[in-house]
Design a protein around this motif. Sequence first.
Motif, PDB file in Angstrom:
ATOM      1  N   ALA A  99      18.087  -1.813   2.898  1.00 40.23           N
ATOM      2  CA  ALA A  99      17.449  -2.941   2.208  1.00 40.23           C
ATOM      3  C   ALA A  99      18.326  -4.189   2.223  1.00 40.23           C
ATOM      4  CB  ALA A  99      17.103  -2.557   0.780  1.00 40.23           C
ATOM      5  N   LYS A 100      19.620  -4.025   2.459  1.00 40.97           N
ATOM      6  CA  LYS A 100      20.504  -5.190   2.553  1.00 40.97           C
ATOM      7  C   LYS A 100      20.179  -6.020   3.790  1.00 40.97           C
ATOM      8  CE  LYS A 100      24.192  -3.031  -0.039  1.00 40.97           C
ATOM      9  NZ  LYS A 100      25.474  -2.353   0.014  1.00 40.97           N
ATOM     10  N   THR A 101      19.714  -5.349   4.871  1.00 39.49           N
ATOM     11  CA  THR A 101      19.340  -6.078   6.084  1.00 39.49           C
ATOM     12  C   THR A 101      17.841  -6.366   6.129  1.00 39.49           C
ATOM     13  OG1 THR A 101      19.048  -4.023   7.331  1.00 39.49           O
ATOM     14  CG2 THR A 101      21.227  -5.061   7.409  1.00 39.49           C
ATOM     15  N   ALA A 102      17.057  -5.611   5.363  1.00 32.34           N
ATOM     16  CA  ALA A 102      15.602  -5.809   5.315  1.00 32.34           C
ATOM     17  C   ALA A 102      15.175  -5.855   3.844  1.00 32.34           C
ATOM     18  CB  ALA A 102      14.892  -4.673   6.033  1.00 32.34           C
ATOM     19  N   PRO A 103      15.301  -7.014   3.197  1.00 30.22           N
ATOM     20  CA  PRO A 103      15.049  -7.109   1.756  1.00 30.22           C
ATOM     21  C   PRO A 103      13.613  -6.789   1.327  1.00 30.22           C
ATOM     22  CG  PRO A 103      15.666  -9.254   2.669  1.00 30.22           C
ATOM     23  CD  PRO A 103      15.735  -8.266   3.773  1.00 30.22           C
ATOM     24  N   VAL A 104      12.666  -6.732   2.272  1.00 32.18           N
ATOM     25  CA  VAL A 104      11.289  -6.401   1.885  1.00 32.18           C
ATOM     26  C   VAL A 104      11.149  -4.923   1.525  1.00 32.18           C
ATOM     27  CG1 VAL A 104      10.222  -8.258   3.203  1.00 32.18           C
ATOM     28  CG2 VAL A 104      10.604  -6.051   4.301  1.00 32.18           C
ATOM     29  N   LEU A 105      12.072  -4.107   1.984  1.00 29.72           N
ATOM     30  CA  LEU A 105      12.057  -2.673   1.666  1.00 29.72           C
ATOM     31  C   LEU A 105      12.560  -2.485   0.239  1.00 29.72           C
ATOM     32  CD1 LEU A 105      11.669   0.218   2.881  1.00 29.72           C
ATOM     33  CD2 LEU A 105      14.124   0.187   3.310  1.00 29.72           C
ATOM     34  N   GLU A 106      11.771  -1.809  -0.584  1.00 32.03           N
ATOM     35  CA  GLU A 106      12.202  -1.603  -1.967  1.00 32.03           C
ATOM     36  C   GLU A 106      11.832  -0.210  -2.450  1.00 32.03           C
ATOM     37  OE1 GLU A 106       8.774  -3.256  -4.858  1.00 32.03           O
ATOM     38  OE2 GLU A 106       9.854  -4.824  -3.758  1.00 32.03           O
ATOM     39  N   MET A 107      12.738   0.342  -3.240  1.00 35.97           N
ATOM     40  CA  MET A 107      12.482   1.636  -3.855  1.00 35.97           C
ATOM     41  C   MET A 107      11.597   1.427  -5.072  1.00 35.97           C
ATOM     42  SD  MET A 107      16.067   3.739  -3.697  1.00 35.97           S
ATOM     43  CE  MET A 107      17.227   2.392  -3.870  1.00 35.97           C
ATOM     44  N   LYS A 108      10.589   2.275  -5.200  1.00 39.09           N
ATOM     45  CA  LYS A 108       9.711   2.211  -6.360  1.00 39.09           C
ATOM     46  C   LYS A 108      10.243   3.107  -7.475  1.00 39.09           C
ATOM     47  CE  LYS A 108       5.368   1.494  -3.895  1.00 39.09           C
ATOM     48  NZ  LYS A 108       4.004   2.013  -3.773  1.00 39.09           N
ATOM     49  N   GLY A 109      10.694   4.268  -7.102  1.00 41.76           N
ATOM     50  CA  GLY A 109      11.187   5.243  -8.053  1.00 41.76           C
ATOM     51  C   GLY A 109      11.477   6.531  -7.313  1.00 41.76           C
ATOM     52  N   GLY A 110      12.005   7.504  -8.030  1.00 42.17           N
ATOM     53  CA  GLY A 110      12.314   8.767  -7.375  1.00 42.17           C
ATOM     54  C   GLY A 110      12.654   9.850  -8.369  1.00 42.17           C
ATOM     55  N   VAL A 111      12.729  11.053  -7.851  1.00 45.40           N
ATOM     56  CA  VAL A 111      13.151  12.210  -8.627  1.00 45.40           C
ATOM     57  C   VAL A 111      14.330  12.824  -7.890  1.00 45.40           C
ATOM     58  CG1 VAL A 111      12.514  14.507  -9.444  1.00 45.40           C
ATOM     59  CG2 VAL A 111      10.864  12.648  -9.574  1.00 45.40           C
ATOM     60  N   VAL A 112      15.443  12.969  -8.591  1.00 45.13           N
ATOM     61  CA  VAL A 112      16.645  13.564  -8.016  1.00 45.13           C
ATOM     62  C   VAL A 112      17.014  14.769  -8.868  1.00 45.13           C
ATOM     63  CG1 VAL A 112      19.068  13.200  -7.417  1.00 45.13           C
ATOM     64  CG2 VAL A 112      17.420  11.338  -7.160  1.00 45.13           C
ATOM     65  N   GLU A 113      16.979  15.930  -8.237  1.00 40.70           N
ATOM     66  CA  GLU A 113      17.297  17.205  -8.885  1.00 40.70           C
ATOM     67  C   GLU A 113      16.550  17.363 -10.200  1.00 40.70           C
ATOM     68  OE1 GLU A 113      21.590  17.384  -8.918  1.00 40.70           O
ATOM     69  OE2 GLU A 113      21.614  17.974  -6.806  1.00 40.70           O
ATOM     70  N   GLY A 114      15.260  17.059 -10.181  1.00 38.66           N
ATOM     71  CA  GLY A 114      14.396  17.280 -11.334  1.00 38.66           C
ATOM     72  C   GLY A 114      14.361  16.167 -12.359  1.00 38.66           C
ATOM     73  N   VAL A 115      15.134  15.113 -12.175  1.00 34.50           N
ATOM     74  CA  VAL A 115      15.175  14.008 -13.129  1.00 34.50           C
ATOM     75  C   VAL A 115      14.550  12.768 -12.476  1.00 34.50           C
ATOM     76  CG1 VAL A 115      16.646  12.554 -14.569  1.00 34.50           C
ATOM     77  CG2 VAL A 115      17.283  14.937 -14.145  1.00 34.50           C
ATOM     78  N   ALA A 116      13.591  12.163 -13.191  1.00 33.44           N
ATOM     79  CA  ALA A 116      12.889  10.984 -12.668  1.00 33.44           C
ATOM     80  C   ALA A 116      13.671   9.712 -12.980  1.00 33.44           C
ATOM     81  CB  ALA A 116      11.495  10.899 -13.279  1.00 33.44           C
ATOM     82  N   TYR A 117      13.670   8.791 -12.018  1.00 32.08           N
ATOM     83  CA  TYR A 117      14.356   7.514 -12.167  1.00 32.08           C
ATOM     84  C   TYR A 117      13.442   6.394 -11.683  1.00 32.08           C
ATOM     85  CZ  TYR A 117      18.585  10.371 -12.478  1.00 32.08           C
ATOM     86  OH  TYR A 117      19.520  11.296 -12.845  1.00 32.08           O
ATOM     87  N   ASP A 118      13.592   5.224 -12.291  1.00 29.07           N
ATOM     88  CA  ASP A 118      12.870   4.047 -11.809  1.00 29.07           C
ATOM     89  C   ASP A 118      13.696   3.414 -10.686  1.00 29.07           C
ATOM     90  OD1 ASP A 118      14.994   2.995 -13.223  1.00 29.07           O
ATOM     91  OD2 ASP A 118      13.774   1.698 -14.500  1.00 29.07           O
ATOM     92  N   ALA A 119      13.274   2.259 -10.223  1.00 25.94           N
ATOM     93  CA  ALA A 119      13.963   1.598  -9.104  1.00 25.94           C
ATOM     94  C   ALA A 119      15.424   1.286  -9.432  1.00 25.94           C
ATOM     95  CB  ALA A 119      13.229   0.317  -8.724  1.00 25.94           C
ATOM     96  N   LYS A 120      15.674   0.847 -10.673  1.00 25.59           N
ATOM     97  CA  LYS A 120      17.045   0.518 -11.078  1.00 25.59           C
ATOM     98  C   LYS A 120      17.919   1.781 -11.102  1.00 25.59           C
ATOM     99  CE  LYS A 120      17.686  -2.841 -14.073  1.00 25.59           C
ATOM    100  NZ  LYS A 120      17.739  -3.594 -15.333  1.00 25.59           N
ATOM    101  N   GLY A 121      17.365   2.869 -11.604  1.00 25.44           N
ATOM    102  CA  GLY A 121      18.100   4.143 -11.634  1.00 25.44           C
ATOM    103  C   GLY A 121      18.384   4.656 -10.231  1.00 25.44           C
ATOM    104  N   MET A 122      17.424   4.476  -9.339  1.00 20.81           N
ATOM    105  CA  MET A 122      17.622   4.916  -7.955  1.00 20.81           C
ATOM    106  C   MET A 122      18.695   4.071  -7.271  1.00 20.81           C
ATOM    107  SD  MET A 122      15.865   7.587  -7.668  1.00 20.81           S
ATOM    108  CE  MET A 122      16.308   7.881  -5.980  1.00 20.81           C
ATOM    109  N   SER A 123      18.784   2.806  -7.628  1.00 21.85           N
ATOM    110  CA  SER A 123      19.846   1.953  -7.074  1.00 21.85           C
ATOM    111  C   SER A 123      21.215   2.444  -7.527  1.00 21.85           C
ATOM    112  CB  SER A 123      19.647   0.503  -7.495  1.00 21.85           C
ATOM    113  OG  SER A 123      18.470  -0.009  -6.940  1.00 21.85           O
TER     114      SER A 123
END
Length: 192
Positions: A99-123
């Motif tokens: 995303a540093k080279t393609a700023p249009v790409l953005e994380m919406k959210g995710g689940v890591v090892e059973g814990v949900a995170y928003d975009a800021k948490g994924m960052s």
Amino acid sequence: MAKIELKQPIVEEISASIKDAQSVVLVNYRGLTVEQDTQLRRQFREAGVTYKVYKNTMMNFAFKGTDFEALIPYLEGPSAMALSTTDATAPARIISKFAKTAPVLEMKGGVVEGVAYDAKGMSAIANIPSREELLSKLLGSIQAPVSSFARVMKQLAEKGGAGEAAVSEEASAEAAPVTEEVPSEAAEAPAE
């Protein structure tokens, strides 16, 4: 053929892929050029990350009743799914770096090892080093005191080797019997 019969295999494919996943990250890919998308997919493949675009309704059906159900609110607009079964932080790391080279790409959210995170948490998760990096740092920190101790012992042995020779000469000189010479006059004097 009914629509549900066409959709069922896709839902099963998604369900099968997320079953053993350590992490799933939803991405908004709108605006990426074909070249950028190709580069992103290559980076995912090299890291062992599965990246695929599915319809939101298909992912919605597949996520229901799983650890990834928390991702359903993020299924708006174009969504791609990046998942890893081996390195939980790899999808977030790759997306964040790309995303540093393609700023249009953005994380919406995710689940890591059973814990949900928003975009800021994924960052924040994207800043966590990979498992291999963490293990090498751990081994380095374990090895550092041992190697320092070995160096000190070697230096002491080298310094102590010269000092030991001097000490052993002194010790052998002290251990030698001391004989006193009796004056010859006393030896010749008659015993009374």
